[in-house]
Design a protein around this motif. Structure first.
Motif, PDB file in Angstrom:
ATOM      1  N   THR A  92      35.619  43.144  36.367  1.00 10.82           N
ATOM      2  CA  THR A  92      34.209  43.324  36.010  1.00 10.82           C
ATOM      3  C   THR A  92      33.526  44.285  36.978  1.00 10.82           C
ATOM      4  O   THR A  92      32.743  45.131  36.567  1.00 10.82           O
ATOM      5  N   LYS A  93      33.833  44.192  38.254  1.00  7.32           N
ATOM      6  CA  LYS A  93      33.230  45.085  39.249  1.00  7.32           C
ATOM      7  C   LYS A  93      33.821  46.479  39.160  1.00  7.32           C
ATOM      8  O   LYS A  93      33.091  47.473  39.196  1.00  7.32           O
ATOM      9  N   GLY A  94      35.130  46.587  39.056  1.00  4.37           N
ATOM     10  CA  GLY A  94      35.767  47.894  38.943  1.00  4.37           C
ATOM     11  C   GLY A  94      35.296  48.857  40.013  1.00  4.37           C
ATOM     12  O   GLY A  94      35.283  48.527  41.189  1.00  4.37           O
ATOM     13  N   LEU A  95      34.874  50.038  39.599  1.00  4.07           N
ATOM     14  CA  LEU A  95      34.406  51.063  40.533  1.00  4.07           C
ATOM     15  C   LEU A  95      32.880  51.112  40.645  1.00  4.07           C
ATOM     16  O   LEU A  95      32.326  52.038  41.228  1.00  4.07           O
ATOM     17  N   LEU A  96      32.193  50.098  40.105  1.00  3.01           N
ATOM     18  CA  LEU A  96      30.726  50.088  40.143  1.00  3.01           C
ATOM     19  C   LEU A  96      30.213  50.140  41.578  1.00  3.01           C
ATOM     20  O   LEU A  96      30.752  49.494  42.465  1.00  3.01           O
ATOM     21  N   GLY A  97      29.188  50.950  41.786  1.00  2.00           N
ATOM     22  CA  GLY A  97      28.546  51.029  43.078  1.00  2.00           C
ATOM     23  C   GLY A  97      29.216  51.963  44.069  1.00  2.00           C
ATOM     24  O   GLY A  97      28.761  52.106  45.192  1.00  2.00           O
ATOM     25  N   ARG A  98      30.288  52.613  43.681  1.00  2.00           N
ATOM     26  CA  ARG A  98      30.989  53.515  44.592  1.00  2.00           C
ATOM     27  C   ARG A  98      30.594  54.960  44.343  1.00  2.00           C
ATOM     28  O   ARG A  98      30.286  55.347  43.228  1.00  2.00           O
ATOM     29  N   ASP A  99      30.652  55.733  45.420  1.00  2.77           N
ATOM     30  CA  ASP A  99      30.400  57.167  45.316  1.00  2.77           C
ATOM     31  C   ASP A  99      31.702  57.944  45.208  1.00  2.77           C
ATOM     32  O   ASP A  99      31.709  59.116  44.866  1.00  2.77           O
ATOM     33  N   ALA A 100      32.811  57.285  45.557  1.00  2.08           N
ATOM     34  CA  ALA A 100      34.125  57.929  45.527  1.00  2.08           C
ATOM     35  C   ALA A 100      35.194  56.844  45.471  1.00  2.08           C
ATOM     36  O   ALA A 100      34.916  55.677  45.722  1.00  2.08           O
ATOM     37  N   VAL A 101      36.403  57.263  45.141  1.00  2.00           N
ATOM     38  CA  VAL A 101      37.536  56.339  45.161  1.00  2.00           C
ATOM     39  C   VAL A 101      38.726  57.078  45.765  1.00  2.00           C
ATOM     40  O   VAL A 101      38.962  58.245  45.451  1.00  2.00           O
ATOM     41  N   ASP A 102      39.435  56.404  46.665  1.00  3.97           N
ATOM     42  CA  ASP A 102      40.619  56.989  47.278  1.00  3.97           C
ATOM     43  C   ASP A 102      41.806  56.567  46.432  1.00  3.97           C
ATOM     44  O   ASP A 102      42.283  55.446  46.523  1.00  3.97           O
ATOM     45  N   GLY A 103      42.271  57.440  45.561  1.00  2.97           N
ATOM     46  CA  GLY A 103      43.382  57.093  44.673  1.00  2.97           C
ATOM     47  C   GLY A 103      42.876  56.614  43.331  1.00  2.97           C
ATOM     48  O   GLY A 103      41.996  57.226  42.727  1.00  2.97           O
ATOM     49  N   ALA A 104      43.423  55.477  42.886  1.00  4.97           N
ATOM     50  CA  ALA A 104      43.101  54.971  41.552  1.00  4.97           C
ATOM     51  C   ALA A 104      42.903  53.466  41.588  1.00  4.97           C
ATOM     52  O   ALA A 104      43.234  52.803  42.563  1.00  4.97           O
ATOM     53  N   MET A 105      42.361  52.940  40.489  1.00  5.28           N
ATOM     54  CA  MET A 105      42.221  51.498  40.315  1.00  5.28           C
ATOM     55  C   MET A 105      42.882  51.120  38.997  1.00  5.28           C
ATOM     56  O   MET A 105      42.675  51.778  37.980  1.00  5.28           O
ATOM     57  N   LEU A 106      43.690  50.054  39.024  1.00  5.75           N
ATOM     58  CA  LEU A 106      44.321  49.514  37.822  1.00  5.75           C
ATOM     59  C   LEU A 106      43.571  48.265  37.413  1.00  5.75           C
ATOM     60  O   LEU A 106      43.449  47.318  38.196  1.00  5.75           O
ATOM     61  N   LEU A 107      43.033  48.261  36.195  1.00  9.94           N
ATOM     62  CA  LEU A 107      42.392  47.082  35.618  1.00  9.94           C
ATOM     63  C   LEU A 107      43.409  46.446  34.685  1.00  9.94           C
ATOM     64  O   LEU A 107      43.886  47.100  33.749  1.00  9.94           O
ATOM     65  N   THR A 108      43.758  45.188  34.941  1.00  9.16           N
ATOM     66  CA  THR A 108      44.787  44.540  34.142  1.00  9.16           C
ATOM     67  C   THR A 108      44.537  43.048  33.988  1.00  9.16           C
ATOM     68  O   THR A 108      44.226  42.394  34.991  1.00  9.16           O
TER      69      THR A 108
END
Length: 126
Positions: free
Chosen positions: A37-53
């Protein structure tokens, strides 16, 4: 077909390609409802990737940046890749079991495209 793979929240690596073209990217794994639910919310950048599963769709409401989204089937084969601006709702993908998110432009650099198969390494399986 075997046991369905389930990942817990944590870190790992996204592996794309084969041989000398192999790319290894830092990966955050969001396997719990709360983390997805939070995922990448509120971020200005991401280092790499996020897997939602498990996941078959995403939205970018309240996001601060455009993101690349790759929909993966149960065998971790890419079935669709989209770039989404903030404030958008992605359509659910019927065959999607997992969703990868990264900064806009990253997926193309890594070689994540329709038909590619990715690996998740060093992630804890539960």
């Amino acid at each position: 077909m075997g046991r369905q793979r389930r990942w817990r929240d944590g870190v790992g690596a996204l592996v794309v390609g084969e041989g000398l073209d192999r790319v290894r990217v830092p990966l955050e794994i969001a396997g719990s409802y709360r983390a997805r639910t939070k995922g990448l919310l509120g971020r200005d950048a991401v280092d790499g990737a996020m897997l939602l599963t498990p996941a078959n769709s995403v939205h970018t409401f309240r996001m601060r940046m455009s993101i690349d989204v790759a929909y993966l089937d149960r065998r971790l084969t890419v079935i669709a890749v989209r770039t989404m601006r903030p404030g958008r709702l992605g359509w659910p993908r019927v065959r999607s079991r997992h969703v990868l998110e990264a900064e806009a432009g990253a997926m193309e650099r890594w070689g994540v495209r329709v038909g590619a198969r990715v690996e998740i390494a060093d992630g804890r399986e539960g």
